[in-house]
Design an enzyme around this catalytic site. Structure first.
Site, PDB file in Angstrom:
ATOM      1  N   GLU A  34       0.839  -1.211   0.000  1.00 57.89           N
ATOM      2  CA  GLU A  34       0.000   0.000   0.000  1.00 57.89           C
ATOM      3  C   GLU A  34       0.867   1.251   0.000  1.00 57.89           C
ATOM      4  O   GLU A  34       1.849   1.324   0.745  1.00 57.89           O
ATOM      5  CB  GLU A  34      -0.896  -0.028   1.240  1.00 57.89           C
ATOM      6  N   GLY A 124     -12.757   3.239  -1.410  1.00 57.03           N
ATOM      7  CA  GLY A 124     -11.406   2.705  -1.573  1.00 57.03           C
ATOM      8  C   GLY A 124     -11.377   1.399  -2.346  1.00 57.03           C
ATOM      9  O   GLY A 124     -10.411   0.651  -2.266  1.00 57.03           O
ATOM     10  N   LEU A 125     -12.439   1.119  -3.123  1.00 49.89           N
ATOM     11  CA  LEU A 125     -12.446  -0.096  -3.953  1.00 49.89           C
ATOM     12  C   LEU A 125     -12.342   0.271  -5.439  1.00 49.89           C
ATOM     13  O   LEU A 125     -12.648  -0.536  -6.309  1.00 49.89           O
ATOM     14  CB  LEU A 125     -13.697  -0.938  -3.679  1.00 49.89           C
ATOM     15  N   SER A 126     -11.918   1.514  -5.688  1.00 47.74           N
ATOM     16  CA  SER A 126     -11.586   1.953  -7.049  1.00 47.74           C
ATOM     17  C   SER A 126     -12.751   1.997  -8.018  1.00 47.74           C
ATOM     18  O   SER A 126     -12.647   1.548  -9.164  1.00 47.74           O
ATOM     19  CB  SER A 126     -10.471   1.084  -7.637  1.00 47.74           C
ATOM     20  N   SER A 127     -13.848   2.593  -7.565  1.00 55.71           N
ATOM     21  CA  SER A 127     -14.945   2.798  -8.509  1.00 55.71           C
ATOM     22  C   SER A 127     -14.486   3.735  -9.628  1.00 55.71           C
ATOM     23  O   SER A 127     -14.922   3.587 -10.774  1.00 55.71           O
ATOM     24  CB  SER A 127     -16.161   3.377  -7.796  1.00 55.71           C
ATOM     25  N   SER A 128     -13.597   4.679  -9.326  1.00 53.02           N
ATOM     26  CA  SER A 128     -13.192   5.615 -10.391  1.00 53.02           C
ATOM     27  C   SER A 128     -12.321   4.925 -11.438  1.00 53.02           C
ATOM     28  O   SER A 128     -12.508   5.156 -12.631  1.00 53.02           O
ATOM     29  CB  SER A 128     -12.513   6.859  -9.829  1.00 53.02           C
ATOM     30  N   ASP A 172      -4.622   0.888  -9.526  1.00 52.37           N
ATOM     31  CA  ASP A 172      -6.061   0.636  -9.651  1.00 52.37           C
ATOM     32  C   ASP A 172      -6.471   0.389 -11.105  1.00 52.37           C
ATOM     33  O   ASP A 172      -7.228  -0.538 -11.410  1.00 52.37           O
ATOM     34  CB  ASP A 172      -6.859   1.817  -9.077  1.00 52.37           C
ATOM     35  N   TYR A 222      -3.059  12.524   0.403  1.00 56.16           N
ATOM     36  CA  TYR A 222      -2.430  11.618  -0.566  1.00 56.16           C
ATOM     37  C   TYR A 222      -1.303  12.352  -1.295  1.00 56.16           C
ATOM     38  O   TYR A 222      -0.161  11.874  -1.366  1.00 56.16           O
ATOM     39  CB  TYR A 222      -3.487  11.123  -1.555  1.00 56.16           C
TER      40      TYR A 222
HETATM   41  C1  GLA Z   1      -5.155   4.864  -4.217  1.00 48.14           C
HETATM   42  C2  GLA Z   1      -4.398   5.177  -5.506  1.00 48.14           C
HETATM   43  C3  GLA Z   1      -3.422   4.049  -5.853  1.00 48.14           C
HETATM   44  C4  GLA Z   1      -2.551   3.688  -4.655  1.00 48.14           C
HETATM   45  C5  GLA Z   1      -3.377   3.510  -3.392  1.00 48.14           C
HETATM   46  C6  GLA Z   1      -2.537   3.331  -2.154  1.00 48.14           C
HETATM   47  O1  GLA Z   1      -5.980   3.752  -4.431  1.00 48.14           O
HETATM   48  O2  GLA Z   1      -5.295   5.360  -6.576  1.00 48.14           O
HETATM   49  O3  GLA Z   1      -2.658   4.406  -6.963  1.00 48.14           O
HETATM   50  O4  GLA Z   1      -1.543   4.651  -4.465  1.00 48.14           O
HETATM   51  O5  GLA Z   1      -4.257   4.612  -3.157  1.00 48.14           O
HETATM   52  O6  GLA Z   1      -1.811   2.143  -2.219  1.00 48.14           O
END
Ligand code: GLA
Length: 387
Positions: A34, A124-128, A172, A222
Site C-alpha cells: 500500500e 477505496g475499492l476503485s470505482s473511479s 487501480d 495523498y
Molecule cells: C489509491 C491510488 C493508488 C494507490 C493507493 C494506495 O488507491 O489510486 O494508486 O496509491 O491509493 O496504495
C-alpha cells in the site's frame, strides 16, 4: 446474462434503441503493498466481483451522450470540445478518458452509453478506475481500435492525474484492466511487469469490511505523502547513489542513513521501504502455501500504515483490531488510500460467519455505525461482456 447486465441493456433499448455492446470493468481490493505504487514499488491487488457496466453504441456525430442508472442522470459532451461537468461529476471519468485518448492520437467516434455499477463509491475499492477503464473499452468498442492492456492502464491513470486531478499511481487502473480470475497480480510498478498468483482456493476467503466513512482529507493528504516520499529520495541521494525512487532503498540502507531525514519524512520512507519488502515476502509465503505468514505480513502492513504513514483512522483501526481478535482470521489491514474506506482480511472459510458477527458487533458498539461486510472473489479484468 446477469439480471443487472440485462437491466443496463433494457435501459439502453428504452433510451437509445438499436444494437449495443456491453463492457464491464471491475473494482479492486489490494491485499498488500500500500502506497508503494507511486514509489515505483510492488503491489498485490485482485480485481473483484463488483464492477461498472456500460451498454454502448457508436454515433455518427461527435457527441457523447451518457445516462447513469445509479444517479438517474444524463450528461452530454462534444468530442471537439471536452470540458468538465461540475453538476454530473460521474461523467468526468468518461470525459477524461476521451480527452486522453484523443491526445494520444486515437480517432474517436461519438457514443451513446448507459452506465451502471455496484462498486461502492468513495470506499477505496476503485470505482473511479473501473469507470475509467470501462469508458476506455467503450470508446475502443465503438471506434474500432484496441489498445494493449498495459498502455490502457497508463492512459486511464493519466486521465485521473490530469483531468480528474488526483495524483494516483498505476495500481487501480492496472488491476481493473489486467486482473485474472482466481488470482492476485504481483505488479512491479516500475517496469509494469506482473505475475498472477493464485489466491483464495477453497480454504480462505477475501473479506472486505466497509467502514462507511470517508474523510475529505484523502486527496490532499495523498498528494502530501507523495511529496514527502519524493523529498526523502532527494535527501537520501546525498549518500546513496543511483536511487531514482524509494523502491531502490532497502530497509537496511534506510536504517543506516535515516539520520538524513527529519522524523516524519523518515517514518514515511520507512513505511514504503518495509512495505515493498513485505509485499515481496508475502507473495513468496503465499506461493509456499504459508497462509499464516501471509496474514502476519498483512497485519504488519496495517501497523506501518497506521503509525509510520499515518493514513489510517479510528474506524479502520477498530475494524482491523476486531478482525485480529476473531479465530480463523489470518490477517487484516486497511486497504487503498486510507482515511476511511475499507479493510481487507484473509479469513478461513469456516470463520467467515463468526467474522461477520463479531466484527459488526464490535464496530457498532464503538462507532454507532454498521459496517458493510462482503466476501469477494478474484475476477478477470475488464472486457466485453456476454452479448
Ligand atoms: C489509491 C491510488 C493508488 C494507490 C493507493 C494506495 O488507491 O489510486 O494508486 O496509491 O491509493 O496504495
Amino acid at each position: 446474462m446477469t439480471t443487472r447486465m440485462q437491466a443496463v441493456r433494457d435501459e439502453f433499448a428504452r433510451v437509445f434503441g438499436g444494437e449495443c455492446t456491453l463492457v464491464r470493468a471491475p473494482g479492486r481490493v489490494n491485499l498488500i503493498g500500500e502506497h508503494t505504487d507511486y514509489n515505483e514499488g510492488f503491489v498485490f491487488p485482485v480485481a473483484i466481483d463488483r464492477e461498472v457496466r456500460f451498454a454502448v453504441s457508436p454515433r455518427d456525430d461527435r457527441k457523447v451522450v451518457l445516462r447513469s442508472l445509479n444517479f438517474d442522470a444524463e450528461s452530454e459532451f462534444s468530442l471537439s470540445n471536452i470540458t468538465k461537468d461540475a453538476d454530473q461529476p460521474w461523467s468526468n471519468y468518461v470525459r477524461g478518458i476521451a480527452a486522453v485518448l484523443q491526445d494520444a492520437g486515437h480517432v474517436l467516434r461519438g457514443m451513446n452509453a448507459v452506465i451502471e455499477g455496484n462498486v461502492p463509491l468513495g470506499s477505496g475499492l476503485s470505482s473511479s478506475a473501473a469507470m475509467e477503464i470501462g469508458a476506455l473499452l467503450a470508446f475502443e468498442a465503438v471506434s474500432g481500435f484496441q489498445i494493449a492492456p498495459v498502455s490502457a492502464a497508463r492512459l486511464a491513470q493519466k486521465a485521473e492525474n490530469q483531468f480528474v486531478g488526483v495524483n494516483c499511481g498505476i495500481m487501480d487502473q492496472f488491476i481493473s484492466r489486467l486482473g485474472r480470475k482466481g488470482h492476485a497480480l504481483l505488479i512491479d510498478c516500475r517496469t509494469l511487469s506482473y505475475e498472477p498468483v493464485p489466491v483464495g482456493g477453497d480454504e480462505v476467503r477475501i473479506v472486505v469490511a466497509d467502514s462507511k466513512v470517508k474523510r475529505g482529507l484523502v486527496d490532499s493528504e495523498y498528494n502530501k505523502r507523495r511529496a514527502e516520499c519524493e523529498r526523502a529520495v532527494v535527501l537520501l541521494s546525498g549518500r546513496l547513489s543511483n536511487i531514482g525512487a524509494l523502491r531502490d532503498v532497502t530497509p537496511e540502507q534506510l536504517a543506516a542513513h535515516g539520520d538524513l531525514l527529519a522524523d516524519v519524512t523518515r517514518r514515511r520512507a520507512r513505511h514504503v521501504v518495509t512495505e515493498n519488502d513485505r509485499c515481496l515476502r508475502s507473495v513468496e509465503a503465499l506461493r509456499a502455501g504459508d497462509l499464516e505468514a501471509f496474514g502476519k505480513l498483512m497485519n504488519q502492513s496495517h501497523i506501518s500504515l497506521r503509525d509510520d504513514y499515518e493514513v489510517s483512522c479510528r474506524e479502520l483501526d477498530i475494524l482491523v483490531e476486531a478482525a485480529w481478535a476473531v479465530p480463523g482470521v489470518l490477517g487484516s489491514r486497511m486497504t487503498g488510500a486510507g482515511f476511511g474506506g475499507c479493510t481487507v482480511s484473509l479469513v478461513r472459510a469456516d470463520a467467515v460467519e463468526r467474522f461477520r458477527a463479531e466484527v459488526s458487533r464490535a464496530y457498532e458498539q464503538a462507532t454507532g455505525r454498521t459496517p458493510e461486510i462482503y466476501v469477494c472473489s478474484a475476477e478477470d479484468g475488464a472486457g466485453i461482456a456476454e452479448a
